[in-house]
Design a protein around this motif. Structure first.
Motif, PDB file in Angstrom:
ATOM      1  N   LEU A   1      48.724 137.164  37.505  1.00 18.27           N
ATOM      2  CA  LEU A   1      47.372 137.007  38.047  1.00 18.27           C
ATOM      3  C   LEU A   1      47.404 136.289  39.391  1.00 18.27           C
ATOM      4  O   LEU A   1      46.630 136.609  40.291  1.00 18.27           O
ATOM      5  CB  LEU A   1      46.489 136.254  37.056  1.00 18.27           C
ATOM      6  CG  LEU A   1      46.098 137.039  35.811  1.00 18.27           C
ATOM      7  CD1 LEU A   1      45.371 136.139  34.815  1.00 18.27           C
ATOM      8  CD2 LEU A   1      45.232 138.229  36.173  1.00 18.27           C
TER       9      LEU A   1
ATOM     10  N   LEU B   1      48.246 138.763  41.944  1.00 18.17           N
ATOM     11  CA  LEU B   1      47.109 139.631  42.208  1.00 18.17           C
ATOM     12  C   LEU B   1      46.124 138.973  43.167  1.00 18.17           C
ATOM     13  O   LEU B   1      45.562 139.628  44.039  1.00 18.17           O
ATOM     14  CB  LEU B   1      46.378 139.972  40.906  1.00 18.17           C
ATOM     15  CG  LEU B   1      46.950 141.091  40.064  1.00 18.17           C
ATOM     16  CD1 LEU B   1      46.162 141.224  38.768  1.00 18.17           C
ATOM     17  CD2 LEU B   1      46.926 142.406  40.821  1.00 18.17           C
ATOM     18  N   SER B   2      45.912 137.683  43.010  1.00 15.14           N
ATOM     19  CA  SER B   2      44.929 136.999  43.855  1.00 15.14           C
ATOM     20  C   SER B   2      45.349 136.978  45.318  1.00 15.14           C
ATOM     21  O   SER B   2      44.515 136.778  46.195  1.00 15.14           O
ATOM     22  CB  SER B   2      44.694 135.577  43.348  1.00 15.14           C
ATOM     23  OG  SER B   2      45.845 134.787  43.535  1.00 15.14           O
ATOM     24  N   ASN B   3      46.627 137.210  45.586  1.00 12.89           N
ATOM     25  CA  ASN B   3      47.109 137.264  46.971  1.00 12.89           C
ATOM     26  C   ASN B   3      47.154 138.688  47.506  1.00 12.89           C
ATOM     27  O   ASN B   3      47.583 138.892  48.632  1.00 12.89           O
ATOM     28  CB  ASN B   3      48.498 136.636  47.074  1.00 12.89           C
ATOM     29  CG  ASN B   3      48.474 135.166  46.751  1.00 12.89           C
ATOM     30  OD1 ASN B   3      47.514 134.488  47.050  1.00 12.89           O
ATOM     31  ND2 ASN B   3      49.532 134.678  46.127  1.00 12.89           N
TER      32      ASN B   3
ATOM     33  N   ASP C   1      43.596 146.141  44.741  1.00 14.53           N
ATOM     34  CA  ASP C   1      44.607 145.758  43.758  1.00 14.53           C
ATOM     35  C   ASP C   1      44.051 144.692  42.810  1.00 14.53           C
ATOM     36  O   ASP C   1      44.305 144.728  41.613  1.00 14.53           O
ATOM     37  CB  ASP C   1      45.872 145.237  44.439  1.00 14.53           C
ATOM     38  CG  ASP C   1      46.595 146.318  45.222  1.00 14.53           C
ATOM     39  OD1 ASP C   1      46.403 147.509  44.909  1.00 14.53           O
ATOM     40  OD2 ASP C   1      47.339 145.962  46.149  1.00 14.53           O
ATOM     41  N   ILE C   2      43.309 143.757  43.371  1.00 16.50           N
ATOM     42  CA  ILE C   2      42.712 142.696  42.553  1.00 16.50           C
ATOM     43  C   ILE C   2      41.719 143.299  41.568  1.00 16.50           C
ATOM     44  O   ILE C   2      41.749 142.992  40.376  1.00 16.50           O
ATOM     45  CB  ILE C   2      42.031 141.641  43.453  1.00 16.50           C
ATOM     46  CG1 ILE C   2      43.082 140.906  44.287  1.00 16.50           C
ATOM     47  CG2 ILE C   2      41.203 140.660  42.619  1.00 16.50           C
ATOM     48  CD1 ILE C   2      42.508 140.046  45.387  1.00 16.50           C
ATOM     49  N   ARG C   3      40.859 144.183  42.055  1.00 18.81           N
ATOM     50  CA  ARG C   3      39.868 144.824  41.184  1.00 18.81           C
ATOM     51  C   ARG C   3      40.556 145.621  40.066  1.00 18.81           C
ATOM     52  O   ARG C   3      40.196 145.507  38.897  1.00 18.81           O
ATOM     53  CB  ARG C   3      38.966 145.748  42.010  1.00 18.81           C
ATOM     54  CG  ARG C   3      37.827 146.354  41.186  1.00 18.81           C
ATOM     55  CD  ARG C   3      37.132 147.500  41.886  1.00 18.81           C
ATOM     56  NE  ARG C   3      38.055 148.627  41.940  1.00 18.81           N
ATOM     57  CZ  ARG C   3      38.333 149.313  43.037  1.00 18.81           C
ATOM     58  NH1 ARG C   3      37.780 149.016  44.186  1.00 18.81           N
ATOM     59  NH2 ARG C   3      39.173 150.336  43.003  1.00 18.81           N
TER      60      ARG C   3
ATOM     61  N   LYS D   1      42.018 143.703  48.020  1.00 24.02           N
ATOM     62  CA  LYS D   1      40.844 143.687  47.149  1.00 24.02           C
ATOM     63  C   LYS D   1      40.909 144.781  46.083  1.00 24.02           C
ATOM     64  O   LYS D   1      40.565 144.540  44.935  1.00 24.02           O
ATOM     65  CB  LYS D   1      39.561 143.815  47.961  1.00 24.02           C
ATOM     66  CG  LYS D   1      39.226 142.563  48.723  1.00 24.02           C
ATOM     67  CD  LYS D   1      37.904 142.685  49.433  1.00 24.02           C
ATOM     68  CE  LYS D   1      37.637 141.374  50.182  1.00 24.02           C
ATOM     69  NZ  LYS D   1      36.351 141.387  50.832  1.00 24.02           N
TER      70      LYS D   1
ATOM     71  N   GLY E   1      43.611 145.237  38.897  1.00 23.10           N
ATOM     72  CA  GLY E   1      44.293 144.308  38.005  1.00 23.10           C
ATOM     73  C   GLY E   1      43.336 143.647  37.033  1.00 23.10           C
ATOM     74  O   GLY E   1      43.628 143.512  35.840  1.00 23.10           O
ATOM     75  N   GLU E   2      42.179 143.232  37.533  1.00 15.18           N
ATOM     76  CA  GLU E   2      41.169 142.620  36.663  1.00 15.18           C
ATOM     77  C   GLU E   2      40.702 143.607  35.604  1.00 15.18           C
ATOM     78  O   GLU E   2      40.541 143.244  34.439  1.00 15.18           O
ATOM     79  CB  GLU E   2      39.989 142.118  37.484  1.00 15.18           C
ATOM     80  CG  GLU E   2      40.298 140.879  38.298  1.00 15.18           C
ATOM     81  CD  GLU E   2      39.164 140.483  39.223  1.00 15.18           C
ATOM     82  OE1 GLU E   2      38.238 141.303  39.458  1.00 15.18           O
ATOM     83  OE2 GLU E   2      39.200 139.335  39.716  1.00 15.18           O
TER      84      GLU E   2
END
Length: 100
Positions: free
Chosen positions: A61, A64-66, A71-73, A69, A75-76
C-alpha cells in the motif's frame, strides 16, 4: 550455492503456513534478481522483508501511494474486492473484475 540454501531455509522457517507470503516474497526477490542484484544482496533483502502478511500489505500500500493516480485507484479497488469478498477471490476473477 550456500546462499540459495540459506534463502530456502529462511523462507521455510518464516512461512508460517501462509503460501501467499511465499508468493509475495518470491515476486519481491525476482524483481531484485531481474535488476542485477547479487545473491548476497538478494538474501539481505529477503531477511529485511516482513514476516507477517499484514506488514507486507502495508509495504504494498505504501508503494501504491507513491504511484500514479490510476494505479492507486486500481490498487484500492483490488484490496476492497479482496477484503470484502464473501469468499477468497481467484486471480482470474480479480483480473476479469478489474478489466471491467
Amino acid at each position: 550455492s550456500n546462499i540459495l540454501h540459506q534463502a530456502k531455509e529462511y523462507i521455510v522457517t518464516h512461512t508460517q503456513g501462509v503460501l501467499l507470503w511465499v508468493q509475495l516474497v518470491k515476486k519481491e526477490l525476482q524483481s531484485y534478481a531481474e535488476t542485477g542484484y547479487s545473491e548476497v544482496e538478494i538474501f539481505e533483502a529477503l531477511t529485511a522483508l516482513p514476516t507477517e502478511l499484514g506488514d507486507f500489505y502495508a509495504i504494498i500500500l505504501g508503494r501504491l501511494s507513491n504511484g500514479m493516480k490510476r494505479d492507486i485507484r486500481d490498487g484500492e479497488q483490488m484490496f476492497e474486492l479482496i477484503l470484502f469478498a464473501p469468499r477468497p477471490v481467484k486471480v482470474a476473477e480479480l483480473n476479469h473484475i478489474m478489466a471491467i
